[in-house]
Design a protein around this motif. Structure first.
Motif, PDB file in Angstrom:
ATOM      1  N   LEU A  83      66.775  75.412  68.057  1.00 42.12           N
ATOM      2  CA  LEU A  83      65.743  74.418  67.779  1.00 42.12           C
ATOM      3  C   LEU A  83      64.628  74.963  66.877  1.00 42.12           C
ATOM      4  N   ASP A  84      64.114  76.145  67.173  1.00 40.39           N
ATOM      5  CA  ASP A  84      63.038  76.712  66.353  1.00 40.39           C
ATOM      6  C   ASP A  84      63.507  76.988  64.928  1.00 40.39           C
ATOM      7  N   GLU A  87      63.834  73.776  62.988  1.00 42.98           N
ATOM      8  CA  GLU A  87      62.509  73.288  62.583  1.00 42.98           C
ATOM      9  C   GLU A  87      62.013  74.043  61.351  1.00 42.98           C
ATOM     10  N   ARG A  88      62.136  75.361  61.353  1.00 43.67           N
ATOM     11  CA  ARG A  88      61.712  76.157  60.191  1.00 43.67           C
ATOM     12  C   ARG A  88      62.483  75.743  58.935  1.00 43.67           C
ATOM     13  N   PRO A  97      56.003  67.972  59.725  1.00 44.54           N
ATOM     14  CA  PRO A  97      55.936  67.703  61.166  1.00 44.54           C
ATOM     15  C   PRO A  97      55.002  66.525  61.447  1.00 44.54           C
ATOM     16  N   ASP A  99      53.209  65.351  64.633  1.00 42.41           N
ATOM     17  CA  ASP A  99      52.925  65.741  66.005  1.00 42.41           C
ATOM     18  C   ASP A  99      52.276  64.587  66.746  1.00 42.41           C
ATOM     19  N   ARG A 110      61.651  67.346  68.343  1.00 36.69           N
ATOM     20  CA  ARG A 110      60.526  67.502  67.425  1.00 36.69           C
ATOM     21  C   ARG A 110      60.642  66.474  66.311  1.00 36.69           C
ATOM     22  N   PHE A 112      59.649  64.676  62.667  1.00 35.49           N
ATOM     23  CA  PHE A 112      59.267  65.015  61.297  1.00 35.49           C
ATOM     24  C   PHE A 112      59.329  63.762  60.442  1.00 35.49           C
ATOM     25  N   THR A 121      64.169  63.166  63.929  1.00 32.17           N
ATOM     26  CA  THR A 121      63.936  64.068  65.043  1.00 32.17           C
ATOM     27  C   THR A 121      64.993  65.159  65.034  1.00 32.17           C
ATOM     28  N   ILE A 122      64.568  66.369  65.296  1.00 24.65           N
ATOM     29  CA  ILE A 122      65.512  67.453  65.576  1.00 24.65           C
ATOM     30  C   ILE A 122      65.412  67.676  67.075  1.00 24.65           C
TER      31      ILE A 122
END
Length: 129
Positions: A83-84, A87-88, A97, A99, A110, A112, A121-122
């Motif tokens: 997931l991280d 996102e990167r 993003p 939020d 998450r 975007f 969404t991811i």
């Protein structure tokens, strides 16, 4: 007898080439341009299919303003351990993003917006991706 059908999400935008390249990179996919250069298909490595279409009068969605409903969005599934990194990767390709979650701590989904303003969404999934 039922007719065989398939479907594809089509995202409108001002620059179909640029948005197709964004999603092709994000989904490790290929770009397919047919007879209409304003409609470009993106086929992802895991079989995901979507298309982008140039709309000369396009205005980006204004969600998440409370007065506007989320009309549609793409949900990209990844393993929880990825997931991280996903996102990167999305941000490095031009995603922004969005939020809207006020909870502290890690999130399994998450939100975007893509370079043309569409939300996606991811999200972490328990399945093998």
């Amino acid at each position: 007898m039922a007719v065989n059908k398939t479907s594809m999400l089509v995202l409108d935008c001002t620059d179909a080439q640029a948005l197709a390249h964004f999603y092709a990179e994000l989904l490790a996919g290929e770009i397919h341009i047919g007879e209409d250069p304003d409609l470009i298909e993106v086929v992802g490595g895991s079989g995901v299919r979507l298309a982008v279409r140039r709309d000369h009068g396009y205005a980006p969605p204004s969600w998440p303003r409370p007065e506007d409903a989320l009309q549609a969005h793409l949900r990209i599934l990844v393993g929880p351990e990825d997931l991280d990194e996903a996102e990167r990767e999305a941000v490095s390709l031009g995603a922004r993003p969005v939020d809207v979650d006020t909870e502290e701590g890690p999130r399994e989904a998450r939100l975007f917006s893509d370079p043309a303003g569409h939300s996606f969404t991811i999200a972490a999934t328990g399945w093998t991706v």
